[in-house]
Design a protein around this motif. Structure first.
Motif, PDB file in Angstrom:
ATOM      1  N   ASP A  15      48.989  60.854  33.515  1.00  0.00           N
ATOM      2  CA  ASP A  15      50.323  61.032  32.920  1.00  0.00           C
ATOM      3  C   ASP A  15      50.725  62.493  32.859  1.00  0.00           C
ATOM      4  O   ASP A  15      51.869  62.839  33.132  1.00  0.00           O
ATOM      5  CB  ASP A  15      50.371  60.414  31.518  1.00  0.00           C
ATOM      6  CG  ASP A  15      50.262  58.896  31.566  1.00  0.00           C
ATOM      7  OD1 ASP A  15      50.658  58.285  32.590  1.00  0.00           O
ATOM      8  OD2 ASP A  15      49.776  58.321  30.581  1.00  0.00           O
ATOM      9  N   THR A  16      49.797  63.358  32.456  1.00  0.00           N
ATOM     10  CA  THR A  16      50.085  64.787  32.348  1.00  0.00           C
ATOM     11  C   THR A  16      48.854  65.591  32.725  1.00  0.00           C
ATOM     12  O   THR A  16      47.727  65.097  32.653  1.00  0.00           O
ATOM     13  CB  THR A  16      50.485  65.187  30.908  1.00  0.00           C
ATOM     14  OG1 THR A  16      49.405  64.870  30.020  1.00  0.00           O
ATOM     15  CG2 THR A  16      51.749  64.484  30.458  1.00  0.00           C
ATOM     16  N   VAL A  17      49.082  66.838  33.116  1.00  0.00           N
ATOM     17  CA  VAL A  17      47.986  67.773  33.365  1.00  0.00           C
ATOM     18  C   VAL A  17      48.238  69.040  32.540  1.00  0.00           C
ATOM     19  O   VAL A  17      49.381  69.334  32.187  1.00  0.00           O
ATOM     20  CB  VAL A  17      47.848  68.153  34.861  1.00  0.00           C
ATOM     21  CG1 VAL A  17      47.498  66.945  35.696  1.00  0.00           C
ATOM     22  CG2 VAL A  17      49.111  68.819  35.386  1.00  0.00           C
ATOM     23  N   ASN A  18      47.169  69.752  32.236  1.00  0.00           N
ATOM     24  CA  ASN A  18      47.255  71.032  31.550  1.00  0.00           C
ATOM     25  C   ASN A  18      46.813  72.125  32.508  1.00  0.00           C
ATOM     26  O   ASN A  18      46.000  71.883  33.401  1.00  0.00           O
ATOM     27  CB  ASN A  18      46.356  71.045  30.308  1.00  0.00           C
ATOM     28  CG  ASN A  18      46.811  70.031  29.282  1.00  0.00           C
ATOM     29  OD1 ASN A  18      47.967  70.019  28.893  1.00  0.00           O
ATOM     30  ND2 ASN A  18      45.909  69.168  28.875  1.00  0.00           N
ATOM     31  N   LEU A  19      47.308  73.322  32.290  1.00  0.00           N
ATOM     32  CA  LEU A  19      46.940  74.439  33.162  1.00  0.00           C
ATOM     33  C   LEU A  19      45.434  74.667  33.191  1.00  0.00           C
ATOM     34  O   LEU A  19      44.880  75.064  34.208  1.00  0.00           O
ATOM     35  CB  LEU A  19      47.661  75.713  32.716  1.00  0.00           C
ATOM     36  CG  LEU A  19      49.175  75.724  32.962  1.00  0.00           C
ATOM     37  CD1 LEU A  19      49.791  76.974  32.361  1.00  0.00           C
ATOM     38  CD2 LEU A  19      49.480  75.647  34.446  1.00  0.00           C
ATOM     39  N   SER A  20      44.756  74.399  32.086  1.00  0.00           N
ATOM     40  CA  SER A  20      43.317  74.668  32.003  1.00  0.00           C
ATOM     41  C   SER A  20      42.450  73.549  32.589  1.00  0.00           C
ATOM     42  O   SER A  20      41.232  73.704  32.690  1.00  0.00           O
ATOM     43  CB  SER A  20      42.918  74.905  30.544  1.00  0.00           C
ATOM     44  OG  SER A  20      43.214  73.747  29.773  1.00  0.00           O
TER      45      SER A  20
END
Length: 73
Positions: A15-20
């Motif tokens: 659904d979503t990704v984070n930069l880290s």
């Protein structure tokens, strides 16, 4: 940036990704995912990436920085 994150989430089948987030931590991570990233970079950002460069990027942020650095080269 938001568009890039949405496209990466689609490629990684989440659904979503984070930069880290580490690229290899995604369940969908495989050679086809790498090819999808190469195609995305070419189609959307007009840069060429190699498998080795993607592996060296390690994270979503690293991949974004790699694409930006190639655009500005």
């Amino acid at each position: 940036m938001e568009n890039f994150l949405e496209q990466m989430a689609e490629i990684m089948e989440v659904d979503t990704v984070n930069l880290s987030d580490e690229l290899t931590s995604f369940e969908a991570w495989d050679s086809l995912t790498t090819l999808s990233i190469i195609a995305l970079a070419d189609d959307e950002f007009q840069v060429s990436l190699t498998n080795a460069e993607i592996a060296e990027a390690k994270t979503i942020e690293g991949l974004h920085q790699l694409i930006l650095s190639k655009q500005n080269a």
